[in-house]
Design a protein around this motif. Structure first.
Motif, mmCIF file in Angstrom:
data_model
loop_
_atom_site.group_PDB
_atom_site.id
_atom_site.type_symbol
_atom_site.label_atom_id
_atom_site.label_comp_id
_atom_site.label_asym_id
_atom_site.label_seq_id
_atom_site.Cartn_x
_atom_site.Cartn_y
_atom_site.Cartn_z
ATOM 1 N N PHE A 168 40.153 14.782 -44.287
ATOM 2 C CA PHE A 168 39.088 14.375 -45.203
ATOM 3 C C PHE A 168 38.268 15.584 -45.623
ATOM 4 O O PHE A 168 37.692 16.288 -44.799
ATOM 5 N N ASP A 169 38.196 15.811 -46.925
ATOM 6 C CA ASP A 169 37.444 16.916 -47.503
ATOM 7 C C ASP A 169 36.330 16.320 -48.356
ATOM 8 O O ASP A 169 36.569 15.868 -49.482
ATOM 9 N N ALA A 170 35.124 16.301 -47.814
ATOM 10 C CA ALA A 170 34.016 15.640 -48.499
ATOM 11 C C ALA A 170 33.736 16.258 -49.863
ATOM 12 O O ALA A 170 33.487 15.545 -50.838
ATOM 13 N N GLU A 171 33.782 17.567 -49.962
ATOM 14 C CA GLU A 171 33.500 18.218 -51.240
ATOM 15 C C GLU A 171 34.537 17.851 -52.291
ATOM 16 O O GLU A 171 34.203 17.642 -53.462
ATOM 17 N N ALA A 172 35.787 17.757 -51.875
ATOM 18 C CA ALA A 172 36.851 17.435 -52.828
ATOM 19 C C ALA A 172 36.715 16.015 -53.353
ATOM 20 O O ALA A 172 37.014 15.737 -54.517
ATOM 21 N N VAL A 173 36.258 15.093 -52.509
ATOM 22 C CA VAL A 173 36.165 13.686 -52.896
ATOM 23 C C VAL A 173 34.841 13.369 -53.585
ATOM 24 O O VAL A 173 34.806 12.654 -54.595
ATOM 25 N N LEU A 174 33.756 13.905 -53.062
ATOM 26 C CA LEU A 174 32.425 13.535 -53.535
ATOM 27 C C LEU A 174 31.803 14.564 -54.463
ATOM 28 O O LEU A 174 30.857 14.244 -55.192
ATOM 29 N N GLY A 175 32.330 15.775 -54.435
ATOM 30 C CA GLY A 175 31.688 16.871 -55.151
ATOM 31 C C GLY A 175 30.720 17.599 -54.242
ATOM 32 O O GLY A 175 30.127 16.999 -53.328
#
Length: 417
Positions: A61-68
């Motif tokens: 899970f990559d928060a920046e990739a999913v949420l910005g």
């Protein structure tokens, strides 16, 4: 279209989750059907003392990739997991992200320990690194309603935005209460579910201190959670998020939505006997209430996604409840505990298991209890699904969630006819 009781019917039109394998909810379900465990030995990355436990972690899970980057920078991991799960379910339901806002759409979310990683960061900053102030966003990152609020803001949802925290029954209650809102006509659509990021040093040590965590090393971790097994060793913590899009049936049909199944019943009860020891009588009451609301007879239930945590007292108490309620039907009742593969997500576990149960009904497939090879004597009397999953048409199924504090919540799902 109304149900026989005159209340609005509730459709499940979208499912989404963050899972350790990556990929969609459908992909995750396929791996569960194969009996594949996501549990690994987890090494806490920043503990002040060595800490290793088996856990279900989401390393992809990559928060920046999913949420910005901006949103990821101001949120706790539990919120990040929840927002990502909600986004996934929203997309699965065929809803537009741009201009989707509606005052008739809302959120019903849950967590057990909320922003524990934020609290732990503050403690470490003060007492380990000697900093003189906390992070300025600590309060709004750690608060239990942060995930729900961000989901509402990101999707523009103007109906009620509520958060439930009822230990391990939290997200089943969040889903059930969302159902109530739709039945009453208060919301047309609700994003319902839960998220949890409990893999902090303090939470892991606290559960370890209760002596209910399964022992494991690197090699044994995937198979260490064994609900209903003779000689079972205990539970495994997990992180993640899971969401269902619940929708007024007429509203779903009008927009041409795909309907997975119907959320037909919800039952809740209190054991009122002990803070941590489960009570079969309270569980029976919750299951009976869910079936009564759904208009389902016990013999119409083909599958139970059990709470099944692999603890010494919890597993047999649940089997006693199933035998009592289902009577002669219990011997042929398919039962599995998917925590054997995804661990116990505390306040998010009911949503994860509701999602799995909804897919089981929609697909006609029942995932197994992984690692179950010999059913304990005190857990016999039902048709345990062992090894790999089974394929069979399902008329209806229930998902059980039982919590410390004596709170029991049960959801009943019915196949689309």
């Amino acid at each position: 279209m109304s149900n026989p009781a005159g209340r609005r019917r509730v459709a499940v039109t979208g499912v989404g989750l963050v899972n350790p394998f990556g990929g969609s909810a459908a992909d995750f379900f396929t791996r569960l059907m194969a009996g594949e465990s996501a549990i690994r030995l987890y090494r806490h990355p920043a503990s002040p003392a060595p800490l290793q436990q088996p856990a279900m972690h989401c390393p992809l899970f990559d928060a920046e990739a999913v949420l910005g980057r901006p949103l990821a920078a101001v949120t706790d991991r539990y919120s990040q997991l929840g927002i990502a799960a909600a986004f996934s379910a929203w997309e699965d339901a065929g809803l537009p992200r741009v201009g989707a806002g509606s005052d008739d759409y809302g959120v019903s979310w849950s967590t057990g320990v909320g922003g524990t990683l934020t609290f732990e960061r503050g403690y470490t900053d003060f007492y380990v690194h000697g900093k003189d102030r906390a992070h300025p966003l600590s309060v709004v990152q750690a608060m239990n309603n942060a995930a729900a609020s961000h989901i509402a803001m990101q999707l523009g949802l103007g109906s009620a935005c509520l958060t439930y925290s009822v230990a391990c029954a939290s997200s089943a209650i969040a889903i059930g209460e969302a159902m109530r809102r739709i039945q009453a006509g208060e919301s047309q659509l609700v994003v319902a579910g839960g998220s949890e990021a409990p893999l902090s040093f303090s939470v892991m040590r606290a559960w370890e201190a209760m002596r209910v965590v399964a022992p494991a090393d690197e090699a044994s971790a995937p198979g260490c959670c064994r609900p209903f097994q003779a000689g079972r060793g205990g539970l495994v913590l997990g992180e993640g998020g899971a969401a269902l899009i619940l929708e007024d049936w007429e509203h779903a049909e009008a927009r041409g939505a795909r309907i997975y199944c119907e959320l037909a019943g919800y039952g809740q009860s209190c054991d009122h006997t002990h803070l941590v020891k489960p009570d079969s009588g309270g569980q029976v009451r919750a299951i009976r209430l869910a079936l009564r609301e759904a208009g389902l007879a016990p013999a119409e239930i083909d599958y139970v996604n059990a709470h099944g945590t692999a603890t010494r007292e919890g597993d047999p108490a649940e089997i006693v409840a199933l035998r009592e309620l289902f009577g002669e039907h219990a011997a042929g009742l398919r039962v599995s505990a998917t925590k054997s593969m995804h661990g116990h997500l505390l306040g998010a576990t009911g949503a994860m298991e509701a999602l799995i149960t909804a897919l089981a009904v929609a697909r006609g497939e029942i995932p197994p209890t992984a690692n179950l090879t010999e059913v304990a004597e005190d857990c016999r009397g039902v048709a345990h699904v062992m090894g790999a999953g089974v394929r069979m048409p399902l008329r209806a199924a229930v998902s059980n969630s039982f919590a410390f504090g004596g709170s029991n919540a049960v959801l009943a799902f019915r196949a689309v006819s």
